[in-house]
Design a protein around this motif. Sequence first.
Motif, short mmCIF file in Angstrom:
data_model
loop_
_atom_site.label_atom_id
_atom_site.label_comp_id
_atom_site.label_asym_id
_atom_site.label_seq_id
_atom_site.Cartn_x
_atom_site.Cartn_y
_atom_site.Cartn_z
N GLU A 192 139.13 52.15 58.39
CA GLU A 192 138.65 51.13 59.44
C GLU A 192 137.63 50.37 58.89
OE1 GLU A 192 137.60 48.72 61.99
OE2 GLU A 192 139.50 49.93 62.31
N GLU A 193 137.64 49.23 58.69
CA GLU A 193 136.94 48.24 58.11
C GLU A 193 135.34 47.97 58.96
OE1 GLU A 193 136.42 43.29 56.98
OE2 GLU A 193 138.33 44.11 57.92
N ARG A 194 135.44 48.12 60.25
CA ARG A 194 134.07 47.95 61.09
C ARG A 194 133.51 49.51 61.14
NH1 ARG A 194 137.67 44.64 63.37
NH2 ARG A 194 137.07 42.57 63.87
N ALA A 195 132.31 49.27 61.66
CA ALA A 195 131.44 50.67 61.52
C ALA A 195 131.93 51.57 62.87
CB ALA A 195 129.80 50.10 61.72
N ARG A 196 132.43 50.81 63.74
CA ARG A 196 132.76 51.62 64.94
C ARG A 196 134.33 51.76 65.15
NH1 ARG A 196 134.55 48.63 69.16
NH2 ARG A 196 134.54 50.42 70.36
N ALA A 197 135.19 52.37 65.60
CA ALA A 197 136.48 52.54 65.76
C ALA A 197 136.77 51.91 67.53
CB ALA A 197 136.98 53.72 65.70
N GLY A 198 137.89 51.70 67.63
CA GLY A 198 138.10 51.64 69.10
C GLY A 198 138.65 50.02 69.28
N GLY A 199 138.31 49.20 68.42
CA GLY A 199 138.68 47.76 68.61
C GLY A 199 137.87 47.13 69.96
N LEU A 200 138.99 46.37 70.71
CA LEU A 200 138.40 45.75 71.84
C LEU A 200 137.91 46.88 73.02
CD1 LEU A 200 139.93 43.43 70.30
CD2 LEU A 200 140.73 42.63 72.48
N ILE A 201 138.70 48.05 73.21
CA ILE A 201 138.43 48.69 73.96
C ILE A 201 136.83 49.37 74.03
CG2 ILE A 201 138.97 50.77 75.37
CD1 ILE A 201 141.83 50.16 74.60
N GLN A 202 136.04 48.78 74.67
CA GLN A 202 134.53 49.49 74.86
C GLN A 202 134.20 49.51 76.42
OE1 GLN A 202 132.28 46.58 72.38
NE2 GLN A 202 134.00 46.07 70.98
N THR A 203 133.13 50.28 76.28
CA THR A 203 132.33 50.24 77.80
C THR A 203 130.98 50.14 77.46
OG1 THR A 203 134.25 51.77 78.73
CG2 THR A 203 131.94 51.86 79.95
N GLN A 204 130.41 49.16 77.88
CA GLN A 204 128.88 49.17 78.16
C GLN A 204 127.97 49.76 79.29
OE1 GLN A 204 127.55 45.27 76.84
NE2 GLN A 204 125.26 45.56 77.75
N ARG A 205 127.09 50.37 79.26
CA ARG A 205 126.45 51.16 80.33
C ARG A 205 125.05 50.27 80.44
NH1 ARG A 205 126.56 56.11 82.76
NH2 ARG A 205 124.51 56.77 83.54
N THR A 206 124.90 49.70 81.60
CA THR A 206 124.02 48.61 81.77
C THR A 206 123.15 49.45 83.16
OG1 THR A 206 124.81 47.59 83.98
CG2 THR A 206 125.50 46.71 81.79
N GLU A 207 122.17 48.65 83.35
CA GLU A 207 121.07 49.24 84.65
C GLU A 207 121.60 49.55 85.83
OE1 GLU A 207 117.15 47.64 86.95
OE2 GLU A 207 117.86 46.60 84.96
N TYR A 208 122.84 48.61 85.79
CA TYR A 208 123.58 48.46 87.64
C TYR A 208 124.87 49.35 87.52
CZ TYR A 208 120.17 44.87 88.04
OH TYR A 208 118.82 44.25 88.12
N GLY A 209 125.61 49.46 86.40
CA GLY A 209 126.79 50.21 86.40
C GLY A 209 127.46 50.18 84.89
N ILE A 210 128.95 50.25 84.62
CA ILE A 210 129.52 50.10 83.68
C ILE A 210 130.32 48.75 83.61
CG2 ILE A 210 129.61 52.63 83.37
CD1 ILE A 210 132.63 52.22 84.06
N ALA A 211 130.44 48.17 82.28
CA ALA A 211 130.94 46.88 82.15
C ALA A 211 132.15 47.24 81.06
CB ALA A 211 129.93 45.91 81.68
#
Length: 452
Positions: free
Chosen positions: A53-72
């Motif tokens: 994998e060229e990037r430092a992280r795997a998964g491509g477009l599929i990502q989940t960000q945890r915020t103050e209010y919930g997940i995005a």
Amino acid sequence: MRASAALNFNGDANVLGTFDPNRREATIVGAGIAGLLAAYALDKKGYEVTLLEERARAGGLIQTQRTEYGIAEAAAHSLLATPTVVAFCRDLGVELAEIRPDARARFILRGGRLSKFPLRAGEALRAFTHAAFMRADRHAEPLNLETWGRKHLGDAALEYLLTPFVRGIYGVQPAELGVAAAFPELAVAPGQTLLGTMLHKALRRSAQNGHNGNGTNGARKQTKQRKRMVAPARGMGDVTAQLEQQLERRLGARFRRGVRVSDLPDAPNVLLATPAYAAAELLKTEAPELSRKLQAVEYTPIVSVTAFVERANFTRRLRGVGVLVPAPEKRSCLGVLFNSSAFAGRVFDEARHASFTILCGGTAQPRWVAATDEEIAAAVRAELMELLGIQGEPLQLVINRWPRAIPQYSVQLPDIWRCAQGSWCAAPGRILFGNYTGQVSLRGMIEQAMSW
């Protein structure tokens, strides 16, 4: 027709190429969701897998960000819970959340209002008449979905049924989709009607279920299982995170991130799990014609914005999965997902907050990918207020821009599949696998990989 190839495993998969059955090593280029799934499946089959994998992280477009209010979610939000998907998630340790029973409604925007019924009574009758009596012609050229829709469903159904559906999934207009590539199950044989074709297929499925001992109740149970919508309880990123962790443990040093691959690996089995344009670069020397065709695969630009809002700012009750926006409505967005209405766990304080995802861009409005955060925020505020009646400022906006989000399943795509099968992929051990090789959905890609 869909290009498919048996991979010398138990089951078929809509990938391009076959594995060399005499060599049990495989090198996979790309650790987006396609590469992770391929590595996971092949490792379970006993292959010695190397994943690059060229990037430092795997998964491509599929990502989940945890915020103050919930997940995005950055891209995919949910998937159909087929038996294969459920078993796959269970094996990974991914907990699935069911869609809320009282939030299954899906809406279409029509005349500025949310409607559960996209067609008026007269339009529905005309659509039925088209489906029942309009017979398919013999087409010398591949059929696009717009031509198919006007023929077999009529103008109103095309504008308010097919168009919002394909805009919501692919971000394109029906004229940009090939029936054979995107919806081969909708193909109607020359001289036949759509209704007759659907009835024939339904009777054939019923007969097959009866032959397999399922009977009517079994068929209904299977259909219900196939249609269940679920979402990972901790977000879609949990799928890629669990895959990554298991592959780190199983592959060890053979899972390499931060590695730029500029030439095809010298390996007995090479699987390119990159986007079409990246595969094109790797194939320039060995398969120049295929490389040119892959480079021509268009990708749709999408902007995904998750908005966290105060429930106190609602002016109406909003329960459902979301709303699709037909092009004639002339709005800034393609549709809106009702995240916290559909699934638990999307916000941390459900009594006070809610979350929605607004999708913009597509081939009709590609400018949104280049828009500033301020321009996007202004458009989102307008859509929330004018479409959903949500007043005030959002608590937080999470903006994701994807200039190349989704491959376009055009009328030319099957020709590219055939070119691959007749050139580079003709030799054993040369495989292409991704969301442009026959399945654009995460559910479809999981089912493909798990069938190997």
